[in-house]
Write a protein that holds these residues in place. Structure first.
Motif, PDB file in Angstrom:
ATOM      1  N   THR A  62       0.839  -1.199   0.000  1.00  0.00           N
ATOM      2  CA  THR A  62       0.000   0.000   0.000  1.00  0.00           C
ATOM      3  C   THR A  62       0.876   1.252   0.000  1.00  0.00           C
ATOM      4  O   THR A  62       0.385   2.355   0.204  1.00  0.00           O
ATOM      5  CB  THR A  62      -0.949   0.008   1.222  1.00  0.00           C
ATOM      6  N   GLY A  63       2.184   1.067  -0.210  1.00  0.00           N
ATOM      7  CA  GLY A  63       3.075   2.216  -0.378  1.00  0.00           C
ATOM      8  C   GLY A  63       2.825   2.793  -1.759  1.00  0.00           C
ATOM      9  O   GLY A  63       3.071   2.145  -2.770  1.00  0.00           O
ATOM     10  N   ILE A  64       2.275   4.023  -1.808  1.00  0.00           N
ATOM     11  CA  ILE A  64       1.843   4.583  -3.099  1.00  0.00           C
ATOM     12  C   ILE A  64       2.922   5.465  -3.730  1.00  0.00           C
ATOM     13  O   ILE A  64       2.682   6.096  -4.754  1.00  0.00           O
ATOM     14  CB  ILE A  64       0.515   5.366  -2.968  1.00  0.00           C
ATOM     15  N   GLY A  65       4.100   5.517  -3.114  1.00  0.00           N
ATOM     16  CA  GLY A  65       5.182   6.308  -3.687  1.00  0.00           C
ATOM     17  C   GLY A  65       5.372   7.621  -2.941  1.00  0.00           C
ATOM     18  O   GLY A  65       4.519   8.043  -2.178  1.00  0.00           O
ATOM     19  N   GLN A  66       6.543   8.249  -3.174  1.00  0.00           N
ATOM     20  CA  GLN A  66       6.892   9.527  -2.548  1.00  0.00           C
ATOM     21  C   GLN A  66       6.807   9.507  -1.029  1.00  0.00           C
ATOM     22  O   GLN A  66       6.421  10.501  -0.404  1.00  0.00           O
ATOM     23  CB  GLN A  66       6.010  10.637  -3.115  1.00  0.00           C
ATOM     24  N   GLY A  67       7.118   8.367  -0.436  1.00  0.00           N
ATOM     25  CA  GLY A  67       7.185   8.300   1.017  1.00  0.00           C
ATOM     26  C   GLY A  67       5.843   8.148   1.705  1.00  0.00           C
ATOM     27  O   GLY A  67       5.732   8.352   2.909  1.00  0.00           O
ATOM     28  N   VAL A  84      -6.209   6.324  10.885  1.00  0.00           N
ATOM     29  CA  VAL A  84      -5.038   6.577  11.732  1.00  0.00           C
ATOM     30  C   VAL A  84      -4.011   7.302  10.867  1.00  0.00           C
ATOM     31  O   VAL A  84      -3.647   6.823   9.796  1.00  0.00           O
ATOM     32  CB  VAL A  84      -4.400   5.248  12.233  1.00  0.00           C
ATOM     33  N   LEU A  85      -3.573   8.460  11.344  1.00  0.00           N
ATOM     34  CA  LEU A  85      -2.568   9.223  10.606  1.00  0.00           C
ATOM     35  C   LEU A  85      -1.264   9.243  11.391  1.00  0.00           C
ATOM     36  O   LEU A  85      -1.262   9.568  12.581  1.00  0.00           O
ATOM     37  CB  LEU A  85      -3.058  10.662  10.397  1.00  0.00           C
ATOM     38  N   LEU A  86      -0.181   8.873  10.736  1.00  0.00           N
ATOM     39  CA  LEU A  86       1.132   8.862  11.392  1.00  0.00           C
ATOM     40  C   LEU A  86       2.169   9.550  10.521  1.00  0.00           C
ATOM     41  O   LEU A  86       2.178   9.355   9.305  1.00  0.00           O
ATOM     42  CB  LEU A  86       1.664   7.427  11.547  1.00  0.00           C
ATOM     43  N   THR A  87       3.036  10.306  11.169  1.00  0.00           N
ATOM     44  CA  THR A  87       4.300  10.604  10.507  1.00  0.00           C
ATOM     45  C   THR A  87       5.321   9.782  11.288  1.00  0.00           C
ATOM     46  O   THR A  87       5.161   9.565  12.491  1.00  0.00           O
ATOM     47  CB  THR A  87       4.678  12.108  10.531  1.00  0.00           C
ATOM     48  N   LEU A  88       6.330   9.300  10.602  1.00  0.00           N
ATOM     49  CA  LEU A  88       7.315   8.436  11.244  1.00  0.00           C
ATOM     50  C   LEU A  88       8.597   9.208  11.533  1.00  0.00           C
ATOM     51  O   LEU A  88       8.980  10.103  10.781  1.00  0.00           O
ATOM     52  CB  LEU A  88       7.620   7.227  10.349  1.00  0.00           C
ATOM     53  N   GLU A  89       9.219   8.828  12.624  1.00  0.00           N
ATOM     54  CA  GLU A  89      10.498   9.403  13.041  1.00  0.00           C
ATOM     55  C   GLU A  89      11.486   9.348  11.886  1.00  0.00           C
ATOM     56  O   GLU A  89      12.169  10.301  11.575  1.00  0.00           O
ATOM     57  CB  GLU A  89      11.014   8.574  14.222  1.00  0.00           C
ATOM     58  N   GLU A  90      11.545   8.184  11.239  1.00  0.00           N
ATOM     59  CA  GLU A  90      12.366   8.071  10.036  1.00  0.00           C
ATOM     60  C   GLU A  90      11.697   7.102   9.070  1.00  0.00           C
ATOM     61  O   GLU A  90      10.911   6.261   9.473  1.00  0.00           O
ATOM     62  CB  GLU A  90      13.777   7.621  10.360  1.00  0.00           C
ATOM     63  N   GLY A  91      12.008   7.280   7.785  1.00  0.00           N
ATOM     64  CA  GLY A  91      11.373   6.461   6.770  1.00  0.00           C
ATOM     65  C   GLY A  91      11.698   4.985   6.920  1.00  0.00           C
ATOM     66  O   GLY A  91      12.812   4.633   7.315  1.00  0.00           O
ATOM     67  N   VAL A  92      10.721   4.132   6.629  1.00  0.00           N
ATOM     68  CA  VAL A  92      10.948   2.686   6.664  1.00  0.00           C
ATOM     69  C   VAL A  92      10.637   2.087   5.290  1.00  0.00           C
ATOM     70  O   VAL A  92       9.805   2.614   4.557  1.00  0.00           O
ATOM     71  CB  VAL A  92      10.069   1.978   7.739  1.00  0.00           C
ATOM     72  N   GLY A  93      11.303   0.984   4.984  1.00  0.00           N
ATOM     73  CA  GLY A  93      11.042   0.292   3.732  1.00  0.00           C
ATOM     74  C   GLY A  93       9.619  -0.245   3.741  1.00  0.00           C
ATOM     75  O   GLY A  93       9.184  -0.828   4.734  1.00  0.00           O
ATOM     76  N   PHE A  94       8.881  -0.036   2.666  1.00  0.00           N
ATOM     77  CA  PHE A  94       7.470  -0.436   2.642  1.00  0.00           C
ATOM     78  C   PHE A  94       7.138  -1.171   1.349  1.00  0.00           C
ATOM     79  O   PHE A  94       5.978  -1.319   0.995  1.00  0.00           O
ATOM     80  CB  PHE A  94       6.589   0.821   2.774  1.00  0.00           C
ATOM     81  N   ASP A  95       8.172  -1.567   0.603  1.00  0.00           N
ATOM     82  CA  ASP A  95       7.954  -2.180  -0.721  1.00  0.00           C
ATOM     83  C   ASP A  95       7.093  -1.271  -1.586  1.00  0.00           C
ATOM     84  O   ASP A  95       6.242  -1.740  -2.347  1.00  0.00           O
ATOM     85  CB  ASP A  95       7.253  -3.554  -0.604  1.00  0.00           C
ATOM     86  N   ALA A  96       7.301   0.031  -1.452  1.00  0.00           N
ATOM     87  CA  ALA A  96       6.487   0.980  -2.213  1.00  0.00           C
ATOM     88  C   ALA A  96       6.789   0.869  -3.700  1.00  0.00           C
ATOM     89  O   ALA A  96       7.857   0.381  -4.083  1.00  0.00           O
ATOM     90  CB  ALA A  96       6.759   2.399  -1.725  1.00  0.00           C
ATOM     91  N   ILE A  97       5.868   1.363  -4.528  1.00  0.00           N
ATOM     92  CA  ILE A  97       6.048   1.218  -5.970  1.00  0.00           C
ATOM     93  C   ILE A  97       7.305   1.916  -6.473  1.00  0.00           C
ATOM     94  O   ILE A  97       7.887   1.496  -7.441  1.00  0.00           O
ATOM     95  CB  ILE A  97       4.807   1.702  -6.769  1.00  0.00           C
ATOM     96  N   ASP A  98       7.758   2.977  -5.782  1.00  0.00           N
ATOM     97  CA  ASP A  98       8.976   3.656  -6.214  1.00  0.00           C
ATOM     98  C   ASP A  98      10.189   3.287  -5.346  1.00  0.00           C
ATOM     99  O   ASP A  98      11.240   3.909  -5.457  1.00  0.00           O
ATOM    100  CB  ASP A  98       8.772   5.172  -6.217  1.00  0.00           C
ATOM    101  N   ASN A  99       9.991   2.292  -4.468  1.00  0.00           N
ATOM    102  CA  ASN A  99      11.055   1.841  -3.564  1.00  0.00           C
ATOM    103  C   ASN A  99      11.567   2.897  -2.592  1.00  0.00           C
ATOM    104  O   ASN A  99      12.615   2.726  -1.988  1.00  0.00           O
ATOM    105  CB  ASN A  99      12.237   1.255  -4.349  1.00  0.00           C
ATOM    106  N   GLN A 100      10.845   4.011  -2.452  1.00  0.00           N
ATOM    107  CA  GLN A 100      11.241   5.031  -1.487  1.00  0.00           C
ATOM    108  C   GLN A 100      10.774   4.621  -0.095  1.00  0.00           C
ATOM    109  O   GLN A 100       9.693   4.053   0.048  1.00  0.00           O
ATOM    110  CB  GLN A 100      10.597   6.379  -1.842  1.00  0.00           C
ATOM    111  N   PRO A 101      11.576   4.929   0.945  1.00  0.00           N
ATOM    112  CA  PRO A 101      11.102   4.646   2.304  1.00  0.00           C
ATOM    113  C   PRO A 101       9.873   5.512   2.621  1.00  0.00           C
ATOM    114  O   PRO A 101       9.758   6.625   2.107  1.00  0.00           O
ATOM    115  CB  PRO A 101      12.283   5.020   3.192  1.00  0.00           C
ATOM    116  N   VAL A 102       9.017   4.974   3.447  1.00  0.00           N
ATOM    117  CA  VAL A 102       7.763   5.652   3.785  1.00  0.00           C
ATOM    118  C   VAL A 102       7.894   6.363   5.133  1.00  0.00           C
ATOM    119  O   VAL A 102       8.423   5.797   6.083  1.00  0.00           O
ATOM    120  CB  VAL A 102       6.626   4.596   3.834  1.00  0.00           C
ATOM    121  N   ASP A 103       7.422   7.609   5.206  1.00  0.00           N
ATOM    122  CA  ASP A 103       7.409   8.318   6.488  1.00  0.00           C
ATOM    123  C   ASP A 103       6.077   8.998   6.757  1.00  0.00           C
ATOM    124  O   ASP A 103       5.909   9.703   7.739  1.00  0.00           O
ATOM    125  CB  ASP A 103       8.550   9.339   6.563  1.00  0.00           C
TER     126      ASP A 103
END
Length: 156
Positions: A62-67, A84-103
């Motif tokens: 469900t990682g839609i790209g751009q973090g 539920v809305l979260l911002t993360l302390e630091e980005g984590v790998g989410f297998d997103a479509i663009d491979n960017q870490p999610v935050d």
């Protein structure tokens, strides 16, 4: 409840808006979401929410790209949609479509029967998160209150 009345304002509570949450992995993010929902409503099983979120991720990230990620699942016995809305302390790998870490994460837990509402909300969220400026504003929030009001007052 008609589809039109289901908006982000209606499903997101300040208690489920968390700023700079600590999470070291995608699995931990999903566990954290499940725990938070369970703390707000003990009748909702954190184990079941977590398992349902994981099952959904197995179908495709469900990682839609751009973090950004919008994890979601259905839950038996749920009466209303929970956001539920979260911002993360630091980005984590989410297998997103663009491979960017999610935050930036917005999770949706919907009643088993809710289908059109579910899709409508997902598209509302995707549209909001498509706005890079808006996402950057969310990322700059340093406390839950400002994150909550910024999410609700974005009339993009």
């Amino acid at each position: 409840m008609s589809d039109t009345s289901l908006t982000i304002e209606n499903i997101l509570a300040p208690e489920l808006t968390l700023c700079r949450a600590p999470a070291s992995s995608k699995k931990r993010v999903l566990e954290f979401i499940a725990e938070q929902v369970n703390q707000q409503d003990a009748s909702l099983s954190d184990t079941q929410i977590f398992n349902n979120l994981i099952s959904r991720e197995r179908l495709g990230s469900t990682g839609i790209g751009q973090g950004i990620a919008i994890p979601h699942c259905r839950l038996e016995g749920l009466e209303r949609v929970v956001g539920v809305l979260l911002t993360l302390e630091e980005g984590v790998g989410f297998d997103a479509i663009d491979n960017q870490p999610v935050d930036l994460v917005f999770a949706l837990i919907v009643p088993k029967e809710a289908t059109s509402e579910h899709l409508e909300l997902l598209s509302q969220l995707a549209e909001k998160f498509n706005d890079r400026g808006f996402c950057n504003q969310l990322r700059q929030c340093t406390d839950a209150q400002s994150l909550y009001s910024r999410m609700l007052n974005s009339n993009s």
